[in-house]
Design a protein around this motif. Structure first.
Motif, short mmCIF file in Angstrom:
data_model
loop_
_atom_site.label_atom_id
_atom_site.label_comp_id
_atom_site.label_asym_id
_atom_site.label_seq_id
_atom_site.Cartn_x
_atom_site.Cartn_y
_atom_site.Cartn_z
N ASN A 332 0.86 -1.18 0.00
CA ASN A 332 0.00 0.00 0.00
C ASN A 332 0.90 1.23 0.00
OD1 ASN A 332 -2.21 1.65 0.08
ND2 ASN A 332 -2.93 1.02 2.11
N HIS A 333 0.83 2.01 -1.04
CA HIS A 333 1.64 3.23 -1.09
C HIS A 333 0.78 4.36 -1.64
CE1 HIS A 333 2.29 3.06 -5.50
NE2 HIS A 333 2.30 1.76 -5.33
N GLY A 334 1.01 5.54 -1.12
CA GLY A 334 0.23 6.68 -1.56
C GLY A 334 0.47 7.88 -0.67
N TYR A 335 -0.31 8.92 -0.90
CA TYR A 335 -0.14 10.17 -0.18
C TYR A 335 -1.48 10.70 0.28
CZ TYR A 335 -1.97 12.58 -4.31
OH TYR A 335 -2.79 12.99 -5.34
N GLU A 336 -1.43 11.58 1.25
CA GLU A 336 -2.61 12.36 1.65
C GLU A 336 -2.14 13.76 1.99
OE1 GLU A 336 -6.13 10.84 3.70
OE2 GLU A 336 -5.53 12.10 5.40
N ALA A 337 -2.85 14.75 1.49
CA ALA A 337 -2.55 16.16 1.75
C ALA A 337 -3.82 16.84 2.27
CB ALA A 337 -2.04 16.86 0.49
N ARG A 338 -3.64 17.72 3.23
CA ARG A 338 -4.78 18.40 3.84
C ARG A 338 -4.42 19.85 4.09
NH1 ARG A 338 -9.27 16.65 6.92
NH2 ARG A 338 -9.93 18.12 8.53
N ILE A 339 -5.26 20.75 3.63
CA ILE A 339 -5.08 22.19 3.84
C ILE A 339 -6.30 22.72 4.59
CG2 ILE A 339 -4.72 24.43 2.75
CD1 ILE A 339 -3.70 22.94 0.27
N GLU A 340 -6.04 23.39 5.70
CA GLU A 340 -7.10 24.05 6.47
C GLU A 340 -6.82 25.54 6.52
OE1 GLU A 340 -7.25 22.35 10.33
OE2 GLU A 340 -7.88 20.37 9.64
#
Length: 689
Positions: A332-340
């Protein structure tokens, strides 16, 4: 990148380096921290506005409270908190369950973003996080967690560390934790060093944990399971076969800090090798690399006063080794990005809006491939607004829209040839209110509508999973899961005395869950006779109407204080009722009514705690499951704090399950073949400098 291989000598070198060079620590460094170096009680998970007076039902663990609960897994560390139980799959494995919901209904985050693994796919897959390296855990229960997506329909568990320093550091600080004991003779240690010049800051940590087979009070199989096994079965007694394991790793991070923010980068690696308690010949070898970037900018001009950005990329792999040969490799490989972005007041409203992007590719490769290689893409918009109507009355409203796309690839495997792309648009919304009845009493409530897209394994699973003894079959045409949830709580706070009692209710349309068909099959899903070697329980994912409701209680009272002597009494309890509304049958793996009574005594540097937990029997189980018996567990903890030069020390002695009860959690899928550990004693030492 490979995880760091570290030994106890590594911890000693780190500690010696920090102790030798520790000097002027900026006194403002701890201005946002609680005693003992833990983060202050400002919830960053439940509300992007960073408030302490929350509408959401939430719990935080940090400092000494976290230290005395730390065990081999994240799930067991949190087990027993109001509404929280654990999946438990032997002493090394445990994923939190909130209000009876697990898997992809509970989001486990690391500093606010996903660290991809395979723990939601199957109960034998560990969460690759070492409790000793966590500074703070925040648990948000119920509908208020929707800001993190439909996969948080049951709640959020966010572990927070300081691998990317968020505040200026002058000089060097650090710490060492070491412990030995328990029902599995766990040898655990962790060390960290942090330093900086007031602008640039760095963090280094290392950890190592190794366990032997877990000692148990009697037979591994329960009375009911042994009756099914037959008189000629070879029954394990006194210890749990294949329950030993080891994991280790470390992290390196740094940041640039200034008066109104920070920006930093970190890397952490994790390695594990542990046995499956369901199969004597199956071991799991796990590796994870995680790179994170985080930044926050405050006191901005213009429409937004604050911006926060979090990003994480994960490369995860684990192999299931059957009789020395790799049967399945999970990746399982991947990314997550979050902007608040927190905006300035618009009339009476203050709030934040945000964007979340993620993409991960999951595969299960080998002769026993369970799911096809699948890429999941998620794009979401969310927002939260609050209105302080009066000094005593506050309202909140939140909403989220997300688009989820699942793209499977058969890769020449005929059993996945019919798997096809699926797209989902999920919408969620919530309303909340907090009313202060008096300066001491308040009432809070939430209601939410939530949609969750099916997870890849709920759609595409079609294969054997030897580590759990199942053959899983998904539903490629499954629809969104929809739920209406509400909770209501009454709260009290006065100095050291505080408490809350709350009720919750959730009603699901198309609740997706595993159902045992009652058939025994082989690796090709062909029916076999009972007693056949390597026979698997066939289970299918099916959507039903379901409801969950229950009650949660949490209270602490100072009953005696004179001079340096003080005595506190704590009482916690919870109950969850869950049923399939289509046939009025109970849903599987639901914890029974539980209650815990604890007494804390403190006198200067000395501390003591006695804890008595009782869980009633769980007899509300589906047709093909076995009930669990009640148990009463006694625990004792003695602590002593002292100083040596500029260092602070905490020594502790902890006894668990001192009544040597045969404990089988109703929430565990292996409860009838793998009980919890028997009577144990652990000694530990922690220092901070």
């Amino acid at each position: 990148m490979r995880a760091l291989r570290l030994s106890p000598l590594s911890f000693g070198l780190l500690a010696a380096l920090a102790h030798a060079q520790s000097g002027n620590v900026n006194p403002t460094q701890n201005s946002t921290q609680a005693p003992g170096g833990s983060l202050a009680p400002v919830f960053v998970t439940a509300n992007p506005l960073g408030e302490t007076d929350l509408i959401a039902p939430a719990t935080a663990l940090y400092g000494d409270a976290l230290t005395r609960r730390q065990t081999n897994s994240l799930g067991e560390t949190l087990n027993g908190l109001p509404g929280v139980s654990t999946t438990t799959y032997g002493p090394m494995v445990g994923r939190p369950i909130i209000r009876g919901m697990d898997g992809d209904r509970i989001r486990i985050l690391q500093n606010g973003v996903a660290a991809w693994d395979a723990s939601s796919l199957s109960y034998d897959h560990a969460v690759p996080q070492e409790p000793l390296t966590i500074e703070r855990v925040e648990i948000v229960r119920g509908p208020a967690a929707l800001l993190y997506g439909g996969n948080a329909i049951g709640g959020v568990v966010n572990t927070i560390d300081n691998r990317i320093p968020r505040e200026p550091i002058n000089g060097l600080t650090g710490g060492v934790d070491a412990s030995y004991g328990g029902a599995n003779d766990a040898r655990a240690g962790a060390a960290q060093v942090e330093g900086g010049n007031g602008r640039f800051a760095f963090h280094v940590d290392a950890f190592d944990r190794e366990t032997s087979k877990e000692r148990i009070p009697g037979f591994a199989h329960s009375d009911r399971q042994r009756a099914l096994d037959g008189p000629d079965a070879n029954e394990a007694y006194g210890s749990l076969p294949n329950s030993d394991g080891r994991w280790h790793g470390g992290a390196l991070g740094g940041a640039y800090t200034w008066a109104d923010g920070y920006a930093g980068l970190s890397y952490n690696g994790f390695e594990a090798n542990y046995g499956s308690v369901a199969e004597d010949d199956v071991r799991l070898r796990m590796h994870q690399d995680h790179v994170a970037f985080a930044s926050e900018v405050r006191n901005l001009r213009g429409p937004f006063s604050q911006l926060k950005f979090d990003f994480g990329y994960t490369d995860y792999e684990h192999k299931e080794i059957d009789n020395g040969e790799t049967s399945t490799t999970f990746r399982n490989h991947g990314y997550e990005a979050r902007i608040e972005a927190r905006h300035r007041k618009i009339g009476p409203f203050e709030g934040a809006i945000g964007v979340q992007l993620s993409q991960n590719t999951f595969s299960a490769l080998g002769d026993e491939a369970l799911v096809p290689t699948t890429q999941t893409t998620n794009v979401a918009l969310f927002g939260l607004e609050e209105w302080n109507v009066t000094d005593a009355f506050k309202l909140s409203a939140g909403a989220r829209y997300e688009h989820v796309k699942q793209q499977p690839t058969a890769a020449g495997n005929d059993k996945f040839a019919s798997a096809h792309d699926r797209d989902f648009n999920a919408v969620s919304a919530s309303l909340g209110a907090l009313y202060k009845l008096t300066s001491l009493w308040s009432v809070a409530g939430n209601v939410a509508y939530t949609e969750r897209a099916p997870a890849l394994y709920e759609l595409y699973a079609n294969g054997p999973h030897d580590a759990t003894g199942q053959y899983l079959i998904g539903n490629p045409d499954a629809q969104k899961e929809k739920a209406v949830s509400t909770d209501l709580s009454l709260r009290f706070a006065s100095g050291p005395n505080k408490g809350s009692v709350g009720v919750f209710y959730s009603r699901f349309k198309n609740y997706l869950t595993e159902f045992n068909t009652g058939r025994l099959v082989d690796d090709s899903d062909q029916v076999v006779a009972p007693g056949t070697d390597d026979a698997l329980n066939e289970a299918v994912y099916r959507g039903v109407r379901a409801e969950f409701y229950g009650i949660e209680l949490d209270g602490k009272w100072r009953v005696f204080q004179k001079g340096a002597h003080q005595v506190d009494v704590e009482l916690t309890g919870d109950y969850t009722h869950a049923r399939n509304m289509d046939n009025d049958q109970p849903l599987p793996r639901i914890s029974p009514l539980r209650a815990t009574l604890a007494v804390d005594y403190g006198y200067g540097p000395f501390g003591a705690r006695a804890e008595l937990q009782h869980a009633w029997g769980q007899h509300r189980v589906p047709e093909n499951d076995l009930p669990t018996a009640s148990y009463t567990k006694l625990g004792l903890l003695v602590t002593y704090k002292f100083h040596v030069g500029a260092t602070d020390w905490l020594a502790y002695l902890r006894g668990d399950n001192l009544t040597n009860q045969d404990i089988r959690y109703a929430s565990s899928v292996v409860r009838d073949i793998a009980p919890e550990g028997g009577r144990s004693v652990m000694v530990g030492l922690r220092t901070r400098f």
